[in-house]
Write a protein that holds these residues in place. Structure first.
Motif: not given
Lengths: 151, 151
Positions: B2, B4-5, B30-31, B34, B56, B58-59, B61-62
């Motif tokens: 995605k 954002s990554n 990925e988490q 980040i 958050s 950056i991602d 959803i985490i």
DNA sequence: TTATTATTTGCAAATGATTCGCATTTGCAT
DNA sequence: ATGCAAATGCGAATCATTTGCAAATAATAA
């Protein structure tokens, strides 16, 4: 007056902590007298649960919320010190004039108190060098006995 | 992958923390990448909530549970240090080789790092004198600026 | 001593930080 | 590409601590 209260008389000589409570306009309740008594008898660094257990042997009705409230009050008044060793709950000891630090035995949980003037001096010096007035500090050493053969 | 990554590539040079994770057989998710990125960018001592906010961006959803789990993992691996300044939540910083202690500004909450070899030496000496091997320690100074004219 | 009243207490429910269970997803070795 | 253990997300659980509120009580005045 219930029997359980006989040994901590309202009429006895007020202790240092009792005087401080009175001086702050706080009421000397039976519960506070008992908690003060337990504190004065404690040589260790009990947490709230432990204090509540000890207090309960004198008055089984006393609520743990009261112990929490009282210890917070005492801490804010500076008559007890609160420590956060690494087990998630606060531990307390009666504040004394001679400041000391703590060495915690990671094997047994035992807490050893020590005093080191040189370190005290250096701490003030460091704060000063950074333009700060030192108000309090916390020094905790964590270790294991050297002669412990386990492991 | 995605959008954002995009900025934290799986193919970039592994950082120090990433190498340690890999060395411990941990998966480079990925988490985690980040979180490691956020840690490396942080000059302060963020708590979990703050880390989660940064992560958050950056991602989004985490999960905060992942931040908790990851920081615990990192702490246990010794790649980050956890501090309990007196505000009830844990604060973290990337562990570095050169040990330092903290001076906390009680007015602003600012945390100043300092190093003092003499104190380090004395701490080992004290532990030794009591028959202990020093494994870790915590030294925190709490103060206010001397030139602060308020109150 | 008794009445007055502001504090304090006990209880249970609320809170805040952190952890956990579990179904689902995902690195990574094959 | 496939398989599987490890990791994630979610919400529920946990743990220490705090708080709201009605009832009890210490300090004070009468």
């Amino acid at each position: 007056m219930k029997a359980s209260n006989m040994e901590i008389s309202k009429h006895a000589e007020p202790t240092r902590l009792e005087k401080i409570c009175i001086g702050k306009g706080l009421r000397m309740t039976e519960q506070r007298r008992i908690i003060i008594h337990v504190l004065s008898q404690s040589e260790d660094h009990p947490d709230i649960e432990t204090l509540h257990k000890r207090v309960s042997t004198i008055d089984p009705i006393i609520s743990i919320a009261t112990v929490y409230r009282t210890m917070r009050l005492f801490e804010e008044s500076g008559v007890v010190e609160r420590h956060e060793f690494q087990d998630g709950r606060s531990r307390y000891e009666e504040a004394s004039d001679d400041h000391h630090d703590h060495l915690i035995d990671l094997r047994s949980g035992e807490v050893i108190e020590f005093i080191n003037e040189e370190i005290e001096r250096l701490q003030h010096q460091i704060a000063e060098e950074h333009g700060y007035k030192l108000l309090s500090h916390k020094l905790e050493l964590y270790g294991v006995p050297v002669d412990d053969r386990r492991r």
